[in-house]
Design a protein around this motif. Structure first.
Motif, PDB file in Angstrom:
ATOM      1  N   ASN A   1       1.015  -1.075  -0.084  1.00 48.36           N
ATOM      2  CA  ASN A   1       0.135   0.045  -0.058  1.00 48.36           C
ATOM      3  C   ASN A   1       0.924   1.146  -0.101  1.00 48.36           C
ATOM      4  O   ASN A   1       0.515   2.160  -0.707  1.00 48.36           O
ATOM      5  N   LYS A   2       1.832   1.178   0.569  1.00 52.31           N
ATOM      6  CA  LYS A   2       2.887   2.419   0.787  1.00 52.31           C
ATOM      7  C   LYS A   2       3.357   2.856  -0.737  1.00 52.31           C
ATOM      8  O   LYS A   2       3.491   4.000  -1.127  1.00 52.31           O
ATOM      9  N   LEU A   3       3.869   1.440  -1.457  1.00 55.24           N
ATOM     10  CA  LEU A   3       4.528   1.605  -2.614  1.00 55.24           C
ATOM     11  C   LEU A   3       3.334   2.344  -3.683  1.00 55.24           C
ATOM     12  O   LEU A   3       3.558   3.303  -4.166  1.00 55.24           O
ATOM     13  N   CYS A   4       2.243   1.845  -3.670  1.00 52.36           N
ATOM     14  CA  CYS A   4       0.983   2.054  -4.782  1.00 52.36           C
ATOM     15  C   CYS A   4       0.603   3.611  -4.393  1.00 52.36           C
ATOM     16  O   CYS A   4       0.155   4.665  -4.907  1.00 52.36           O
ATOM     17  N   ALA A   5       0.626   4.065  -2.864  1.00 55.79           N
ATOM     18  CA  ALA A   5       0.121   5.281  -2.391  1.00 55.79           C
ATOM     19  C   ALA A   5       1.064   6.440  -3.084  1.00 55.79           C
ATOM     20  O   ALA A   5       0.383   7.563  -3.296  1.00 55.79           O
ATOM     21  N   LYS A   6       2.294   6.183  -3.405  1.00 54.55           N
ATOM     22  CA  LYS A   6       3.088   7.207  -3.880  1.00 54.55           C
ATOM     23  C   LYS A   6       2.679   7.720  -5.100  1.00 54.55           C
ATOM     24  O   LYS A   6       2.833   8.807  -5.482  1.00 54.55           O
ATOM     25  N   ASP A   7       1.992   6.798  -5.769  1.00 51.46           N
ATOM     26  CA  ASP A   7       1.152   7.293  -7.307  1.00 51.46           C
ATOM     27  C   ASP A   7      -0.080   7.493  -7.110  1.00 51.46           C
ATOM     28  O   ASP A   7      -0.925   7.563  -8.015  1.00 51.46           O
ATOM     29  N   LYS A   8      -0.753   7.632  -5.856  1.00 50.64           N
ATOM     30  CA  LYS A   8      -2.155   7.578  -5.463  1.00 50.64           C
ATOM     31  C   LYS A   8      -2.893   6.615  -6.271  1.00 50.64           C
ATOM     32  O   LYS A   8      -3.847   6.877  -6.821  1.00 50.64           O
ATOM     33  N   LYS A   9      -2.379   5.590  -6.045  1.00 50.90           N
ATOM     34  CA  LYS A   9      -3.208   4.129  -6.458  1.00 50.90           C
ATOM     35  C   LYS A   9      -3.433   3.328  -5.378  1.00 50.90           C
ATOM     36  O   LYS A   9      -2.932   3.533  -4.451  1.00 50.90           O
ATOM     37  N   GLN A  10      -4.212   2.028  -5.729  1.00 50.71           N
ATOM     38  CA  GLN A  10      -4.421   1.202  -4.630  1.00 50.71           C
ATOM     39  C   GLN A  10      -3.860  -0.186  -5.192  1.00 50.71           C
ATOM     40  O   GLN A  10      -3.557  -0.414  -6.451  1.00 50.71           O
ATOM     41  N   VAL A  11      -3.679  -1.158  -4.313  1.00 49.78           N
ATOM     42  CA  VAL A  11      -3.205  -2.462  -4.378  1.00 49.78           C
ATOM     43  C   VAL A  11      -4.358  -3.187  -5.075  1.00 49.78           C
ATOM     44  O   VAL A  11      -5.451  -3.223  -4.391  1.00 49.78           O
ATOM     45  N   VAL A  12      -3.983  -4.061  -6.061  1.00 51.38           N
ATOM     46  CA  VAL A  12      -4.824  -5.131  -6.411  1.00 51.38           C
ATOM     47  C   VAL A  12      -4.018  -6.292  -6.430  1.00 51.38           C
ATOM     48  O   VAL A  12      -3.116  -6.464  -7.067  1.00 51.38           O
ATOM     49  N   THR A  13      -4.649  -7.285  -5.705  1.00 46.47           N
ATOM     50  CA  THR A  13      -3.732  -8.706  -5.631  1.00 46.47           C
ATOM     51  C   THR A  13      -3.903  -9.514  -6.760  1.00 46.47           C
ATOM     52  O   THR A  13      -5.152  -9.891  -7.265  1.00 46.47           O
ATOM     53  N   ILE A  14      -2.970 -10.058  -7.324  1.00 41.96           N
ATOM     54  CA  ILE A  14      -2.816 -10.976  -8.256  1.00 41.96           C
ATOM     55  C   ILE A  14      -2.780 -12.422  -7.865  1.00 41.96           C
ATOM     56  O   ILE A  14      -3.517 -13.079  -8.181  1.00 41.96           O
ATOM     57  N   ASN A  15      -1.941 -12.524  -6.805  1.00 42.99           N
ATOM     58  CA  ASN A  15      -1.481 -13.793  -6.244  1.00 42.99           C
ATOM     59  C   ASN A  15      -1.132 -13.638  -4.851  1.00 42.99           C
ATOM     60  O   ASN A  15      -0.255 -12.934  -4.592  1.00 42.99           O
ATOM     61  N   LEU A  16      -1.554 -14.338  -3.769  1.00 40.91           N
ATOM     62  CA  LEU A  16      -1.065 -14.484  -2.553  1.00 40.91           C
ATOM     63  C   LEU A  16      -0.672 -15.556  -1.922  1.00 40.91           C
ATOM     64  O   LEU A  16      -1.610 -16.586  -2.043  1.00 40.91           O
ATOM     65  N   GLU A  17       0.456 -16.049  -1.939  1.00 44.17           N
ATOM     66  CA  GLU A  17       1.028 -17.260  -1.113  1.00 44.17           C
ATOM     67  C   GLU A  17       1.322 -17.099   0.227  1.00 44.17           C
ATOM     68  O   GLU A  17       2.201 -16.190   0.680  1.00 44.17           O
ATOM     69  N   VAL A  18       0.843 -17.895   1.303  1.00 41.12           N
ATOM     70  CA  VAL A  18       1.118 -17.916   2.598  1.00 41.12           C
ATOM     71  C   VAL A  18       1.878 -19.245   2.966  1.00 41.12           C
ATOM     72  O   VAL A  18       1.129 -20.509   2.711  1.00 41.12           O
ATOM     73  N   THR A  19       3.063 -19.336   3.449  1.00 44.11           N
ATOM     74  CA  THR A  19       3.593 -20.567   4.007  1.00 44.11           C
ATOM     75  C   THR A  19       3.523 -20.607   5.439  1.00 44.11           C
ATOM     76  O   THR A  19       4.066 -19.623   6.055  1.00 44.11           O
ATOM     77  N   ASN A  20       2.895 -21.539   5.962  1.00 38.12           N
ATOM     78  CA  ASN A  20       2.860 -21.696   7.515  1.00 38.12           C
ATOM     79  C   ASN A  20       4.263 -21.877   8.196  1.00 38.12           C
ATOM     80  O   ASN A  20       5.358 -22.385   7.574  1.00 38.12           O
ATOM     81  N   GLN A  21       4.222 -21.459   9.413  1.00 38.38           N
ATOM     82  CA  GLN A  21       5.689 -21.323  10.099  1.00 38.38           C
ATOM     83  C   GLN A  21       5.383 -22.532  11.233  1.00 38.38           C
ATOM     84  O   GLN A  21       4.385 -22.803  11.623  1.00 38.38           O
ATOM     85  N   PHE A  22       6.524 -23.212  11.735  1.00 38.39           N
ATOM     86  CA  PHE A  22       6.637 -24.091  12.597  1.00 38.39           C
ATOM     87  C   PHE A  22       8.137 -23.727  13.338  1.00 38.39           C
ATOM     88  O   PHE A  22       8.768 -23.421  12.351  1.00 38.39           O
ATOM     89  N   PRO A  23       8.281 -24.368  14.544  1.00 38.37           N
ATOM     90  CA  PRO A  23       9.578 -24.242  15.060  1.00 38.37           C
ATOM     91  C   PRO A  23      10.968 -24.790  13.937  1.00 38.37           C
ATOM     92  O   PRO A  23      10.562 -25.938  13.573  1.00 38.37           O
ATOM     93  N   ALA A  24      11.891 -24.195  13.793  1.00 39.02           N
ATOM     94  CA  ALA A  24      13.028 -24.157  12.811  1.00 39.02           C
ATOM     95  C   ALA A  24      12.500 -24.429  11.400  1.00 39.02           C
ATOM     96  O   ALA A  24      13.509 -24.760  10.618  1.00 39.02           O
TER      97      ALA A  24
END
Length: 92
Positions: free
Chosen positions: A57-80
């Protein structure tokens, strides 16, 4: 006592290196941002996802634009094993 101080310094530097954000331009107004989360707990790094969207959002706001998600990948975490979030987005 010196050994404990050295161990603490190494641990802090390792954790700082693990929590980093990368923003890569992939095309016209299109970017990929990734952030790794330290592996303290199990589960989904929701806090990391929030930080990734804030950076996008900070990056897009510099040009007065908004974020549009193309792809989101989330990797779960566990110890180590650090989790992470990768977001491909464009600014519109």
């Amino acid at each position: 006592m010196k050994g404990l101080g050295l161990l603490t310094a190494i641990l802090v530097l390792t954790l700082v290196g693990c929590v980093s954000t990368y923003i890569i331009p992939t095309g016209k107004d299109t970017y990929k941002i990734a952030r790794h989360a330290p592996a303290f707990f199990w589960g989904t790094p929701y806090g990391t996802e929030k930080i990734v969207y804030e950076e996008a959002n900070k990056l897009c706001a510099k040009d007065k634009k908004q974020v549009v998600t193309i792809n989101l990948e989330v990797t779960n975490q566990f110890p180590a094993h650090s989790g992470g979030v990768s977001l491909e987005f464009r600014c519109e």
